[in-house]
Design a protein around this motif. Structure first.
Motif, PDB file in Angstrom:
ATOM      1  N   ARG A   1       9.315 -85.209  23.152  1.00 40.20           N
ATOM      2  CA  ARG A   1       9.973 -83.990  23.626  1.00 40.20           C
ATOM      3  C   ARG A   1       9.049 -83.176  24.536  1.00 40.20           C
ATOM      4  NH1 ARG A   1      13.566 -82.328  18.269  1.00 40.20           N
ATOM      5  NH2 ARG A   1      15.286 -83.736  18.793  1.00 40.20           N
ATOM      6  N   LYS A   2       7.750 -83.180  24.221  1.00 41.66           N
ATOM      7  CA  LYS A   2       6.807 -82.477  25.090  1.00 41.66           C
ATOM      8  C   LYS A   2       6.661 -83.184  26.430  1.00 41.66           C
ATOM      9  CE  LYS A   2       4.208 -80.300  21.370  1.00 41.66           C
ATOM     10  NZ  LYS A   2       2.969 -80.300  20.550  1.00 41.66           N
TER      11      LYS A   2
ATOM     12  N   ARG B   1       8.155 -87.960  13.056  1.00 36.78           N
ATOM     13  CA  ARG B   1       8.115 -86.572  13.501  1.00 36.78           C
ATOM     14  C   ARG B   1       7.066 -86.394  14.612  1.00 36.78           C
ATOM     15  NH1 ARG B   1       7.024 -84.385   8.878  1.00 36.78           N
ATOM     16  NH2 ARG B   1       9.191 -84.051   8.259  1.00 36.78           N
ATOM     17  N   GLN B   2       5.925 -87.050  14.458  1.00 37.04           N
ATOM     18  CA  GLN B   2       4.870 -86.968  15.457  1.00 37.04           C
ATOM     19  C   GLN B   2       5.318 -87.581  16.777  1.00 37.04           C
ATOM     20  OE1 GLN B   2       1.234 -88.919  14.185  1.00 37.04           O
ATOM     21  NE2 GLN B   2      -0.055 -87.497  15.320  1.00 37.04           N
TER      22      GLN B   2
ATOM     23  N   THR C   1      12.235 -92.372   6.507  1.00 31.47           N
ATOM     24  CA  THR C   1      13.502 -92.102   7.183  1.00 31.47           C
ATOM     25  C   THR C   1      14.041 -93.382   7.798  1.00 31.47           C
ATOM     26  OG1 THR C   1      14.598 -90.663   8.811  1.00 31.47           O
ATOM     27  CG2 THR C   1      12.439 -91.514   9.423  1.00 31.47           C
ATOM     28  N   LEU C   2      15.337 -93.467   7.966  1.00 31.28           N
ATOM     29  CA  LEU C   2      15.997 -94.647   8.523  1.00 31.28           C
ATOM     30  C   LEU C   2      15.792 -94.716  10.035  1.00 31.28           C
ATOM     31  CD1 LEU C   2      18.092 -96.970   7.961  1.00 31.28           C
ATOM     32  CD2 LEU C   2      19.851 -95.296   8.492  1.00 31.28           C
TER      33      LEU C   2
ATOM     34  N   LYS D   1       7.772 -94.161   8.156  1.00 28.40           N
ATOM     35  CA  LYS D   1       7.126 -92.957   7.654  1.00 28.40           C
ATOM     36  C   LYS D   1       7.634 -91.751   8.428  1.00 28.40           C
ATOM     37  CE  LYS D   1       4.417 -95.206   4.802  1.00 28.40           C
ATOM     38  NZ  LYS D   1       4.664 -95.146   3.345  1.00 28.40           N
ATOM     39  N   LYS D   2       8.173 -90.786   7.695  1.00 31.05           N
ATOM     40  CA  LYS D   2       8.800 -89.622   8.322  1.00 31.05           C
ATOM     41  C   LYS D   2       7.798 -88.835   9.169  1.00 31.05           C
ATOM     42  CE  LYS D   2      11.983 -87.654   5.900  1.00 31.05           C
ATOM     43  NZ  LYS D   2      12.668 -86.867   4.850  1.00 31.05           N
ATOM     44  N   GLU D   3       6.564 -88.727   8.692  1.00 32.22           N
ATOM     45  CA  GLU D   3       5.563 -87.945   9.422  1.00 32.22           C
ATOM     46  C   GLU D   3       5.242 -88.580  10.769  1.00 32.22           C
ATOM     47  OE1 GLU D   3       3.346 -85.061  10.694  1.00 32.22           O
ATOM     48  OE2 GLU D   3       4.493 -84.929   8.830  1.00 32.22           O
TER      49      GLU D   3
END
Length: 409
Positions: A175-176, A168-169, A125-126, A163-165
């Motif tokens: 957010r948490k 995401r992590q 992802t960018l 890396k998108k993963e």
């Protein structure tokens, strides 16, 4: 950037999470208004292995920053290790909307939006766009084209993917912790303006940041960011080697590394006796020579530089590198590490002498470098993190649901 902008930079390292809050002062410079850190054991060799540990450390360092500044922090920028990032070189030629009025900020922003239009591989992802060289239609290269009378201009840029993963992590962790991510920046790209001196900024440089368990690689051809990666070795590996080989506690191993830190046995002046206080074999007060200790350190440092050498050779970029600059808490206290690097890499190596490096405590250097990098971004509308004044009314407000438009909207 604008006067009064507040930028929050977070560096999630192997041993700690460090946060720097900077404000743009009346002179357009970054003034640090808070720096906080909290121990973290949630990463191993650059991988997040315990999200809850990272969330707790991030939450605590942000809370400490809020207490220091009396602000409510809702978002922050964060660094990313090189192994999760990919650099794609791209360029476009943009026609100017009104060449008789000169190139406008809008023209440049539109060009930046177009230069990011590349085919993004699955799983990536960018995360960033780095404007590099801007050339007017007459061939003149300019740092800032705005106001120049030209019918068109060509912009070269580095499009940074991740890396998108991993993104995401990171997003889930933030957010948490009650935060949104403003932007994600590779470590060595953030550090470049802090670690390099003015001459090195125009040279073909490899920046090596050797941390606790990770070594980040960043290669720059002048102003162009051409390669980044990271290898899962650092200063903690040297400590572990000493502890295992000498059969002593890690605490004593770390102390000996700091006390006798030398990268090459050939530079020993006096081969002293060392009494081991925590030796686990039958001889609790075992005595060794300092040369035995240095031999262990030398072997691991040689391995780190050898892996870096293999990586840049395989990438076909070694021949382009004129100088190597060393930084990072895992290496800077080990004498002659630059000499060891030069021997193995066969490229001149030096410890960073950037003007600002010595003024920032090592634990905060990457976070501070990130804040400086964000503050210096050209052609953006705003770089400020989302901040509220810490009043009773705002403390209980819902966190603003925004990730900053990081790509020059």
């Amino acid at each position: 950037m604008a006067i009064g902008d507040i930028i929050v930079g977070v560096d999630i390292g192997t041993t700690k999470v460090a946060t720097v809050v900077g404000e743009v002062n009346n002179f357009g410079q970054i003034e640090i208004i808070s720096n906080t850190s909290n121990k973290c054991r949630g990463l191993k060799k650059g991988k997040i292995i315990n999200e809850e540990e990272v969330i707790l450390s991030l939450t605590q360092t942000i809370k400490d920053a809020e207490d220091e500044t009396n602000l409510k922090i809702n978002s922050a920028y964060v660094t990313i290790p090189g192994k999760y990032a990919t650099i794609v070189q791209n360029s476009i030629t943009k026609e100017v909307k009104d060449k008789f009025s000169g190139i406008s900020v809008k023209d440049v922003q539109n060009a930046m939006m177009q230069v990011k239009d590349i085919e993004i591989p699955d799983g990536e992802t960018l995360i960033d766009i780095v404007p590099d060289k801007i050339t007017l239609e007459n061939g003149t290269i300019v740092a800032d084209p705005v106001g120049n009378l030209s019918g068109s201009f060509t912009i070269n840029a580095q499009v940074i993917l991740a890396k998108k993963e991993y993104v995401r992590q990171l997003t889930g962790i933030f957010r948490k912790a009650g935060l949104e991510i403003d932007g994600i920046v590779p470590i060595t790209l953030a550090e470049r303006n802090l670690i390099l001196d003015s001459n090195e900024m125009h040279d073909n440089i490899m920046l090596l940041d050797i941390g606790a368990e990770n070594t980040d690689i960043g290669v720059f051809e002048g102003s162009s960011f051409v390669y980044t990666n990271s290898i899962p070795l650092g200063g903690n590996n040297i400590t572990s080697d000493i502890a295992v080989v000498l059969n002593i506690a890690e605490e004593e191993a770390d102390k000996l590394k700091r006390q006798y830190g030398l990268a090459l046995k050939s530079f020993i002046d006096n081969d002293n006796d060392i009494i081991l206080n925590t030796c686990k074999d039958n001889n609790k007060n075992k005595i060794i020579k300092s040369s035995e200790l240095i031999e262990i350190i030398e072997a691991r440092i040689e391995e780190i530089f050898s892996i870096v050498n293999k990586d840049i050779t395989n990438q076909g970029i070694k021949a382009k590198i004129n100088n190597v600059i060393l930084t990072g808490q895992g290496i800077i206290n080990i004498n002659k590490s630059d000499v060891a690097g030069k021997i193995i890499l066969n490229i001149p190596v030096k410890i960073s002498t950037g003007r600002l490096v010595s003024t920032i405590r090592p634990v905060y250097r990457t976070s501070y470098a990130l804040v400086r990098y964000i503050a210096a971004r050209p052609f953006v509308k705003s770089v400020s993190s989302s901040i509220d004044t810490k009043t009773d009314e705002n403390i209980f407000k819902n966190i603003i649901n925004r990730i900053k438009e990081f790509f020059y909207s």
